[in-house]
Structures are given as structure tokens and as C-alpha cells.
Design a protein around this motif. Structure first.
Motif, mmCIF file in Angstrom:
data_model
loop_
_atom_site.group_PDB
_atom_site.id
_atom_site.type_symbol
_atom_site.label_atom_id
_atom_site.label_comp_id
_atom_site.label_asym_id
_atom_site.label_seq_id
_atom_site.Cartn_x
_atom_site.Cartn_y
_atom_site.Cartn_z
ATOM 1 N N MET A 38 0.795 -1.227 0.000
ATOM 2 C CA MET A 38 0.000 0.000 0.000
ATOM 3 C C MET A 38 0.836 1.290 0.000
ATOM 4 O O MET A 38 0.503 2.229 -0.726
ATOM 5 C CB MET A 38 -0.995 -0.013 1.163
ATOM 6 N N PRO A 39 1.914 1.379 0.779
ATOM 7 C CA PRO A 39 2.709 2.622 0.731
ATOM 8 C C PRO A 39 3.252 2.939 -0.661
ATOM 9 O O PRO A 39 3.222 4.096 -1.106
ATOM 10 C CB PRO A 39 3.842 2.346 1.729
ATOM 11 N N ALA A 42 0.656 4.416 -3.501
ATOM 12 C CA ALA A 42 0.312 5.844 -3.530
ATOM 13 C C ALA A 42 1.226 6.598 -4.491
ATOM 14 O O ALA A 42 0.763 7.415 -5.307
ATOM 15 C CB ALA A 42 0.402 6.430 -2.123
ATOM 16 N N THR A 47 -1.240 9.447 -6.065
ATOM 17 C CA THR A 47 -2.399 9.789 -5.242
ATOM 18 C C THR A 47 -1.969 9.823 -3.783
ATOM 19 O O THR A 47 -0.801 9.589 -3.450
ATOM 20 C CB THR A 47 -3.537 8.773 -5.462
ATOM 21 N N SER A 48 -2.912 10.089 -2.901
ATOM 22 C CA SER A 48 -2.620 10.168 -1.464
ATOM 23 C C SER A 48 -2.757 8.810 -0.810
ATOM 24 O O SER A 48 -3.416 7.900 -1.335
ATOM 25 C CB SER A 48 -3.574 11.160 -0.794
ATOM 26 N N SER A 49 -2.155 8.666 0.374
ATOM 27 C CA SER A 49 -2.276 7.417 1.114
ATOM 28 C C SER A 49 -3.715 7.166 1.545
ATOM 29 O O SER A 49 -4.149 6.014 1.647
ATOM 30 C CB SER A 49 -1.353 7.449 2.341
ATOM 31 N N SER A 50 -4.472 8.238 1.784
ATOM 32 C CA SER A 50 -5.874 8.071 2.185
ATOM 33 C C SER A 50 -6.707 7.475 1.058
ATOM 34 O O SER A 50 -7.629 6.688 1.296
ATOM 35 C CB SER A 50 -6.468 9.416 2.616
ATOM 36 N N VAL A 52 -5.504 5.433 -1.256
ATOM 37 C CA VAL A 52 -5.118 4.021 -1.297
ATOM 38 C C VAL A 52 -5.812 3.257 -0.178
ATOM 39 O O VAL A 52 -6.280 2.126 -0.359
ATOM 40 C CB VAL A 52 -3.587 3.876 -1.204
ATOM 41 N N GLN A 53 -5.917 3.874 1.000
ATOM 42 C CA GLN A 53 -6.631 3.255 2.115
ATOM 43 C C GLN A 53 -8.097 3.013 1.758
ATOM 44 O O GLN A 53 -8.705 2.036 2.191
ATOM 45 C CB GLN A 53 -6.535 4.153 3.352
#
Length: 397
Positions: A38-39, A42, A47-50, A52-53
């Protein structure tokens, strides 16, 4: 092509366990395998980590909603057709995720993938109910816990190792390959198991019957609350153990895998004990009592700053009890609902993910996840599960 209970030979039981255990493991497999990636996703998708979350969030929601859709459909159509459609969706969506050019594409792919995975999870339980009754059903659910428990052990390891030689996209190619193998296995070796079809308009009536059946609701709720206790651990342990206690990612993976092994071992032990040493109700209460005591131990360790090894020991006890609790609670809940096993299985799946999600959300309300918050959530959920199960005392064991 169909199958009846009397035709379940030893060889066929083994084949069923491998196929249905793999199908019921779709959820943890598809979630856990791509967590290490996941890291990096992004940056690759810009895109942002949020965001991807969010790909994880929509998958969990789709997993819950999909079960409610597929379960009742299987009562009307049979298990085989919805299962083949679901696996095909999973396979195609996994390939779509692998080539996703944007995070929006990836999110859409995860939604479709979750619906396909939901079919595997809900129909695996329903097929077991079609083929087995009573203690035989409980023992087979225990066998599934053995196969299913391997997924959270191997998935993060496989995902992490893939990242050492390739990118996150390979994770979804592996998931597509797994889907292909299961599609072939189901098509050629898993006959129809549900013969007493219900009409689609009877779905609401089936749900009404289920939610007014106190026996069913209590056992399903006990299972959901125990699942929530373990889900709190799954959601919070990476932050607690790595940030608060200083474990490395590799050490955390080892702890995570050992706890998954505990589920496998307790599932196997349950299959050996049920019907020989004690009934399902007794084993369920024992499992929940031990889980509650273990959760209290985790809270004491977290609050008093006791050694990490002691906290990990109590965590192992709590998580392992899931192998004992789910098999017995699921068997007791589904035993009286053969003609509506799909609907009964779907409501159980929905409640598990709903209660688990609420527990994980409640854990974060005070702020960043802490060891005390995680332990408190685990204790509240396991104690509530025990309370619900004890109220069933006097029912058939």
C-alpha cells in the motif's frame, strides 16, 4: 450434476475442505496480501495514502453487502451458478486492478473484486450446511478453519516477497491466478448441493424468519462479537506493536503469522473434541470465556506496561479462540435453516463485518490507536459475546 450428504466420501470431504476453505479465505487473502504494497501504491498511482486506504475500505464494505445479495440468490438458483459467476467476477476484477492506471480505476476494481469474494465466503458456509448436519457440520467447519487460517499466515509473507522482485501489480496477478485455479476446481469438481429451491420473492420472508429466531440471532451475534474482538486486533496491532513496542515489520509479520497459526490449531482441536468430549454449546462458552480472560490480560499488560512477551502471549490466546468459537457458533446458528442456508449465511457475514467495522471505528474515536484502546475494545467485544452465548444455556448442545 448434484451431490447429496450420503455421497460425501472421505476423499470428497478432503476435496471439499480444500475448495471451500480456499473460497472462505478469499477475504483475508485479498486483504492481507496487498497490505505490504500500500505505501508504494500511492506514489505509483500519484495519489494520497488516504485514497489508497479507501481501496481497502470499499473492499470490506463490498464484502459485507455482497454476501447479503448472493446468499438469498443461491437459495433460489442453487449454489453452483452464483459461485461460478462470483469467482469469474473476482478473476476479471483482479486483472483489472493489476492494470489500473489510476486510483479511481483501482477502487472500482476492488468493488467488483469484493462482490466476487463475497460469493465465495457466503456460499462456502451455505454448501457446508447443505451437506452436513449437527456435529458433522461443526467438525467440517473446524476443518475449514484449518484451511482458512493459512491465508492470514501466508498472504502478508507472499505479498512482501513479491515486492522484493516486482511491483504491487503482481500481487493482483497472483490473486487472479488463484481465482483461475478455484474457478476450474469448482467447475469440474464441485456439483450442485442445494435442491430445495425457494422462490426469489420468499427472500424477505426468509430474512424475517431469521431475525425473529432468537436461537439464530444469539449465536450469530456471539460469533460477530468475537470476530469484532479479533478484528480490533487486526486493525490496531500494526500501530501498537510497531510504533508503541518497537517491533520491526518482519517481527510483526512473524507475530501475525503465529497468531494465525493459533486459529488453525484451535480449529483442529475443536474438530477432535466436539461430539466426543463436549457439545458445541459447551465448547463455544469455553472458547469465549478463555477469550475474555485473555483480553483482560492484554488490557492489564497494556495499562501497567508489563513485558511485551506477556502481552503477546495473551494476544495469542484471544486470537486463537476464534478457531474454537466460529466453528461452533456457525454450526449452531445454521443447523435449523437448511432451506434458507444462503440467507442465513449472508446475514452472519454482514453482521460480522458490520460489528467488526464498528468496533474498529470505536477504537479510534479517542485519537490514535493505543494498546489500551485496542485491549479495551477486545475485552468489551469478547465479554459481550460471552454474555450472549451464556444466555443460550439450556439450548441443544
Amino acid at each position: 450434476m448434484s451431490i447429496t450428504t450420503g455421497e460425501v466420501t472421505t476423499a470428497r470431504r478432503l476435496r471439499l475442505a480444500l475448495i471451500l476453505g480456499s473460497l472462505s479465505g478469499f477475504g483475508p487473502l485479498t486483504i492481507d496480501m496487498y497490505l505490504p504494497a500500500m505505501p508504494g501504491m500511492a506514489g505509483d498511482l500519484r495519489t494520497s495514502s488516504s485514497m489508497v486506504q479507501l481501496t481497502l475500505t470499499v473492499f470490506v464494505v463490498g464484502l459485507a453487502v455482497g454476501q447479503v445479495i448472493v446468499g438469498p440468490l443461491s437459495d433460489a438458483w442453487g449454489r453452483r451458478r452464483p459461485l461460478l459467476i462470483g469467482i469469474t467476477l473476482y478473476l476479471v476484477a483482479s486483472l483489472g486492478c493489476a492494470v489500473a492506471p489510476t486510483v479511481g480505476w483501482l477502487i472500482a476494481g476492488r468493488v467488483v473484486q469484493s462482490l466476487g469474494a463475497a460469493a465465495g465466503i457466503v456460499l462456502a458456509r451455505a454448501i457446508v450446511r447443505d451437506l452436513f448436519r449437527g456435529t458433522a457440520m461443526t467438525r467440517f467447519f473446524s476443518t475449514l478453519m484449518v484451511v482458512n487460517g493459512v491465508a492470514p499466515i501466508l498472504a502478508p509473507v507472499v505479498g512482501g516477497q513479491l515486492l522484493t522482485v516486482t511491483t504491487w501489480r503482481a500481487v493482483f496477478l497472483v490473486l487472479a491466478a488463484i481465482g483461475t485455479v478455484l474457478l476450474v476446481a469448482v467447475f469440474f469438481t464441485l456439483p450442485e448441493s442445494h435442491h430445495a429451491r425457494t422462490r426469489p420473492r420468499g427472500t424477505l420472508s426468509a430474512f424475517r424468519t431469521l431475525v425473529t429466531d432468537g436461537h439464530y440471532v444469539r449465536y450469530v451475534l456471539a460469533a460477530a462479537l468475537m470476530f469484532a474482538a479479533v478484528f480490533a486486533y487486526i486493525s490496531g496491532s500494526s500501530f501498537v506493536l510497531q510504533e508503541a513496542y518497537g517491533l520491526t515489520a518482519q517481527q510483526f509479520s512473524l507475530v501475525f503469522g503465529l497468531n494465525g497459526l493459533g486459529i488453525v490449531l484451535l480449529g483442529q482441536l475443536n474438530g477432535m473434541l466436539v461430539g466426543r468430549v463436549a457439545g458445541e454449546g459447551t465448547l463455544l462458552r469455553i472458547g469465549l470465556t478463555v477469550a475474555t480472560a485473555g483480553s483482560a490480560g492484554v488490557l492489564v499488560c497494556a495499562a501497567l506496561g508489563l513485558p511485551l512477551l506477556l502481552l503477546l502471549t495473551f494476544l495469542f490466546v484471544v486470537v486463537s479462540m476464534l478457531g474454537l468459537v466460529l466453528a461452533n457458533a456457525t454450526s449452531l446458528a445454521l443447523d435449523g435453516h437448511g432451506s434458507a442456508a444462503g440467507a442465513a449465511s449472508s446475514l452472519q457475514g454482514l453482521l460480522q463485518f458490520l460489528v467488526g467495522g464498528l468496533a474498529a471505528a470505536a477504537m479510534t474515536l479517542p485519537g490514535p490507536v493505543t494498546a489500551v484502546a485496542m485491549a479495551t475494545t477486545m475485552l468489551v467485544c469478547s465479554a459481550a459475546a460471552l454474555f450472549v452465548a451464556v444466555r443460550q444455556r439450556g439450548s441443544a448442545e
